[in-house]
Design an enzyme around this catalytic site. Structure first.
Site, mmCIF file in Angstrom:
data_model
loop_
_atom_site.group_PDB
_atom_site.id
_atom_site.type_symbol
_atom_site.label_atom_id
_atom_site.label_comp_id
_atom_site.label_asym_id
_atom_site.label_seq_id
_atom_site.Cartn_x
_atom_site.Cartn_y
_atom_site.Cartn_z
ATOM 1 N N PHE A 243 0.836 -1.197 0.000
ATOM 2 C CA PHE A 243 0.000 0.000 0.000
ATOM 3 C C PHE A 243 0.877 1.255 0.000
ATOM 4 C CE2 PHE A 243 -2.915 3.169 1.837
ATOM 5 C CZ PHE A 243 -3.989 2.985 0.990
ATOM 6 N N ASP B 154 1.191 -5.493 8.192
ATOM 7 C CA ASP B 154 0.061 -4.595 8.016
ATOM 8 C C ASP B 154 -1.195 -5.465 7.913
ATOM 9 O OD1 ASP B 154 -2.002 -3.012 6.892
ATOM 10 O OD2 ASP B 154 -0.559 -1.673 5.933
ATOM 11 N N TYR C 283 -11.472 0.878 10.357
ATOM 12 C CA TYR C 283 -12.672 1.358 9.667
ATOM 13 C C TYR C 283 -13.105 0.432 8.535
ATOM 14 C CZ TYR C 283 -8.740 3.545 7.188
ATOM 15 O OH TYR C 283 -7.541 3.781 6.566
ATOM 16 N N LYS C 284 -12.385 -0.654 8.305
ATOM 17 C CA LYS C 284 -12.779 -1.603 7.275
ATOM 18 C C LYS C 284 -13.665 -2.681 7.903
ATOM 19 C CE LYS C 284 -8.414 -0.802 4.789
ATOM 20 N NZ LYS C 284 -8.908 0.125 3.780
ATOM 21 N N ARG D 168 -12.655 -3.339 -7.628
ATOM 22 C CA ARG D 168 -12.469 -4.128 -6.415
ATOM 23 C C ARG D 168 -13.809 -4.352 -5.731
ATOM 24 N NH1 ARG D 168 -8.322 -2.264 -1.698
ATOM 25 N NH2 ARG D 168 -10.007 -0.768 -1.421
#
Length: 401
Positions: free
Chosen positions: A121, A198, A223-224, A372
């Site tokens: 990322f 991560d 928050y995912k 995605r």
């Protein structure tokens, strides 16, 4: 077909617990921002009225000072496979990555390299570029297959006597590839280096055993799949055996041994408190309690089983109905290596994503050509996935017309 899949879904009772909207027909982006739970409405109102409104500053002594640690331990127990005293909630993912990467490389003096893969990322890569410049270190890049990720073999080829730290993602943010954490961690340790994982795309959806896998350090957002809301604070894990030797660089008062001593010099607290810096984002932690409760009730094994069923459905649909337009699957077909999102690829998908959003179907786009499909098992139904994918097919038909 999907009505049958939803009817036999052991987790079928969970989607109704999330706030629904007549402005969304299919939400396929739970791996970027999870839906809020209806229970969170009452929890937030209670927090404002009681914890903040009535108890006021007394809440710091009553609960808030310990909240980063108690909530961290709860996330560690429910979602990370971490014993108590090794997890904390604080800051953003970016800030926690910076603090712990700096601490890790400083704990391996004389070693001059940090290993990371080219497809990680951007935040992870950017932070490492900055730290390497600050500390006079070299980045050793692992060139990965974009459809996969860092394999044990690639890591073994990259690490050596100069390696201070390896930084990798458990689940690749583009392809959804699941790395072999246990084997890669072992390979890293054999080279005498530390490793940071991560967990942003795995926490709460992929069973994770940080203690059993002998992981050193991990960071992830909330928050995912933990549904903490936009800008919710991140979490960090540091194995208890490492905590005494890691000294994080942002030495704020909340990480001091005696927070209220107002001392002339900084002495770090014992344990995970030493990784705090400023005042904890208490309000941002409030929604996390509700989703952690849901994950614990459902069980990660059941969540993983539905995740695999949902992602398999997307792949099967693509093969049957989208391949004729030139759509390819950019995620692992092997379930053991696939996280909870599927990336479909086509040159027109940037435009397709924009048109989907206009019609209230919400996936996301990843450069250069990836649509995605993010699947949050507790809030996503098979029917909404089918609805969304049918619209993808319809739009591709219109564009080809």
């Amino acid at each position: 077909m999907t009505h049958h899949l939803d009817a036999i879904d052991p987790l079928a009772g969970f989607p109704s617990r999330f706030i629904q909207s007549d402005q969304v027909l299919a939400y396929l982006d739970g791996n970027s921002l999870g839906r809020p739970l209806t229970a969170t409405l009452d929890r937030l109102a209670g927090f404002v009225a009681h914890d903040w409104g009535s108890r006021l500053i007394r809440s710091w002594d009553e609960q808030w000072m310990q909240l980063p640690l108690t909530l961290g331990d709860r996330i560690g127990h429910v979602a990370l496979g971490a014993a108590a005293g090794q997890s904390v909630v604080a800051d953003s993912t970016t800030v926690l990555l910076y603090k712990l990467i700096r601490a890790a490389v400083d704990a391996r003096p004389g070693r001059t390299e940090i290993v990371i893969d080219t497809d990680n990322f951007p935040t992870d890569r950017f932070i490492l570029e900055g730290i390497a410049a600050e500390r006079g270190l070299t980045l050793r890049w692992i060139e990965t297959d974009p459809a996969l990720g860092a394999t044990p073999e690639l890591v073994a080829d990259a690490v050596g006597a100069d390696t201070a730290l390896v930084v990798l993602s458990h689940v690749a943010y583009k392809s959804g590839y699941i790395a072999d954490v246990e084997r890669i961690t072992s390979i890293t340790h054999e080279a005498g280096a530390l490793i940071l994982w991560d967990l942003c795309h795995s926490a709460g959806v992929v069973p994770t055993e940080l203690d059993a896998w002998n992981v050193d350090i991990a960071v992830g957002c909330s928050y995912k799949y933990l549904n903490g809301g936009p800008g919710a604070p991140a979490f960090a894990y540091v194995a208890s055996r490492l905590q005494p030797e890691l000294r994080q660089p942002i030495q704020g008062w909340m990480g001091a041994a005696d927070v209220f001593a107002m001392a002339d010099g900084f002495r770090p607290a014992d344990g995970m408190r030493r990784f705090l810096s400023g005042t904890p984002p208490v309000l941002g932690m409030v929604p996390l309690h509700d989703m952690v409760d849901q994950i614990e009730e459902a069980g990660l094994e059941a969540i993983r089983a539905k995740s695999l069923a949902l992602t398999a459905f997307v792949i099967e649909f693509s093969d049957a109905h989208l391949a004729e337009f030139g759509v390819t699957v950019g995620s692992p077909r092997d379930a053991d290596h696939r996280g909870s999102h599927v990336t479909l690829q086509h040159p027109a998908f940037r435009e397709v994503t924009q048109l989907l959003w206009l019609r209230d179907v919400i996936p996301d786009f990843r450069f250069p050509d990836g649509l995605r499909i993010g699947l949050s098992p507790l809030s996503t139904t098979f029917a909404e996935v089918e609805l969304g994918l049918n619209l993808v097919r319809d739009i591709l038909t219109e564009l080809a017309g």
